[in-house]
Design a protein around this motif. Sequence first.
Motif, PDB file in Angstrom:
ATOM      1  N   ALA A   1       0.788  -1.236   0.000  1.00  0.00           N
ATOM      2  CA  ALA A   1       0.000   0.000   0.000  1.00  0.00           C
ATOM      3  C   ALA A   1       0.821   1.288   0.000  1.00  0.00           C
ATOM      4  O   ALA A   1       0.277   2.358   0.212  1.00  0.00           O
ATOM      5  N   ALA A   2       2.127   1.229  -0.224  1.00  0.00           N
ATOM      6  CA  ALA A   2       2.903   2.450  -0.384  1.00  0.00           C
ATOM      7  C   ALA A   2       2.498   3.091  -1.708  1.00  0.00           C
ATOM      8  O   ALA A   2       2.313   2.398  -2.712  1.00  0.00           O
ATOM      9  N   LYS A   3       2.350   4.407  -1.715  1.00  0.00           N
ATOM     10  CA  LYS A   3       1.931   5.147  -2.900  1.00  0.00           C
ATOM     11  C   LYS A   3       3.028   6.137  -3.258  1.00  0.00           C
ATOM     12  O   LYS A   3       3.360   7.010  -2.461  1.00  0.00           O
ATOM     13  N   LEU A   4       3.576   5.973  -4.467  1.00  0.00           N
ATOM     14  CA  LEU A   4       4.733   6.766  -4.856  1.00  0.00           C
ATOM     15  C   LEU A   4       4.538   7.453  -6.201  1.00  0.00           C
ATOM     16  O   LEU A   4       3.904   6.908  -7.101  1.00  0.00           O
ATOM     17  N   VAL A   5       5.133   8.618  -6.309  1.00  0.00           N
ATOM     18  CA  VAL A   5       5.301   9.321  -7.569  1.00  0.00           C
ATOM     19  C   VAL A   5       6.815   9.371  -7.750  1.00  0.00           C
ATOM     20  O   VAL A   5       7.524   9.911  -6.897  1.00  0.00           O
ATOM     21  N   VAL A   6       7.319   8.771  -8.834  1.00  0.00           N
ATOM     22  CA  VAL A   6       8.764   8.542  -8.958  1.00  0.00           C
ATOM     23  C   VAL A   6       9.343   9.189 -10.209  1.00  0.00           C
ATOM     24  O   VAL A   6       8.761   9.107 -11.292  1.00  0.00           O
ATOM     25  N   ASP A   7      10.511   9.789 -10.034  1.00  0.00           N
ATOM     26  CA  ASP A   7      11.310  10.271 -11.152  1.00  0.00           C
ATOM     27  C   ASP A   7      12.621   9.498 -11.110  1.00  0.00           C
ATOM     28  O   ASP A   7      13.291   9.462 -10.073  1.00  0.00           O
ATOM     29  N   VAL A   8      12.961   8.826 -12.206  1.00  0.00           N
ATOM     30  CA  VAL A   8      14.157   7.990 -12.272  1.00  0.00           C
ATOM     31  C   VAL A   8      15.335   8.801 -12.792  1.00  0.00           C
ATOM     32  O   VAL A   8      15.228   9.480 -13.815  1.00  0.00           O
ATOM     33  N   LYS A   9      16.448   8.674 -12.096  1.00  0.00           N
ATOM     34  CA  LYS A   9      17.702   9.308 -12.497  1.00  0.00           C
ATOM     35  C   LYS A   9      18.713   8.192 -12.731  1.00  0.00           C
ATOM     36  O   LYS A   9      19.158   7.543 -11.791  1.00  0.00           O
ATOM     37  N   GLY A  10      19.046   7.946 -13.978  1.00  0.00           N
ATOM     38  CA  GLY A  10      19.997   6.902 -14.330  1.00  0.00           C
ATOM     39  C   GLY A  10      21.419   7.426 -14.290  1.00  0.00           C
ATOM     40  O   GLY A  10      21.709   8.499 -14.807  1.00  0.00           O
ATOM     41  N   ARG A  11      22.287   6.669 -13.637  1.00  0.00           N
ATOM     42  CA  ARG A  11      23.695   7.053 -13.511  1.00  0.00           C
ATOM     43  C   ARG A  11      24.581   5.829 -13.687  1.00  0.00           C
ATOM     44  O   ARG A  11      24.214   4.730 -13.284  1.00  0.00           O
ATOM     45  N   LYS A  12      25.758   6.029 -14.244  1.00  0.00           N
ATOM     46  CA  LYS A  12      26.757   4.961 -14.334  1.00  0.00           C
ATOM     47  C   LYS A  12      27.639   5.023 -13.091  1.00  0.00           C
ATOM     48  O   LYS A  12      27.909   6.102 -12.567  1.00  0.00           O
TER      49      LYS A  12
END
Length: 187
Positions: free
Chosen positions: A50-61
């Motif tokens: 039941a966790a509710k998230l709005v997510v922005d992904v930041k891809g890094r090497k």
Amino acid sequence: MKSDNHYEVAFDAYLRQRGAAVVPVVESRRSYLDADEVKSPDFIVISPCAAKLVVDVKGRKFPGVGKGGKSRNSWQNWCEREDVESLLRWADKFGDGFRGVLAFVYDLALHIELPHRTPDVFVFRGRVYLLRGVSAIDYRAHMRTRSPRWGTVHLATDDFRTLVKPISHFLAPPPDVIELTTEAVLG
């Protein structure tokens, strides 16, 4: 979500493997909150707990590459200031327990060895990813300007170490749900 972005595709696969309900957001057009144009999140997520998230992904090497092509062994955590503010606005608009999360998805070089049982290491399509997150509220409280020209911000190394969590931490039940469950069992 951008289907050609391997970081976002891996994050999506990780969430689905964990049994989360996932809505990848198509970013081909800007979104609007009320009358304002605002950056779209990458995902809307509801975990099995039941966790509710709005997510922005930041891809890094990791390790990254610095000036002159030199290897850089730092966990990059920068983003645009707009990313943080937009996540907070979306979470507020969705209401009822939604939290904004910046997901840092690190593509690990194959020679990198992590301690045994490091949480949220995810092997996907021949790559090894380490998935970490920072609450957008915490990020905003500690962020520092990285580049005024580009509108980027970051966390100091010590702040990042304090605030960053395995992404599974954010998929756990929110603290108020845990308290209610404990009260119901003990009550």
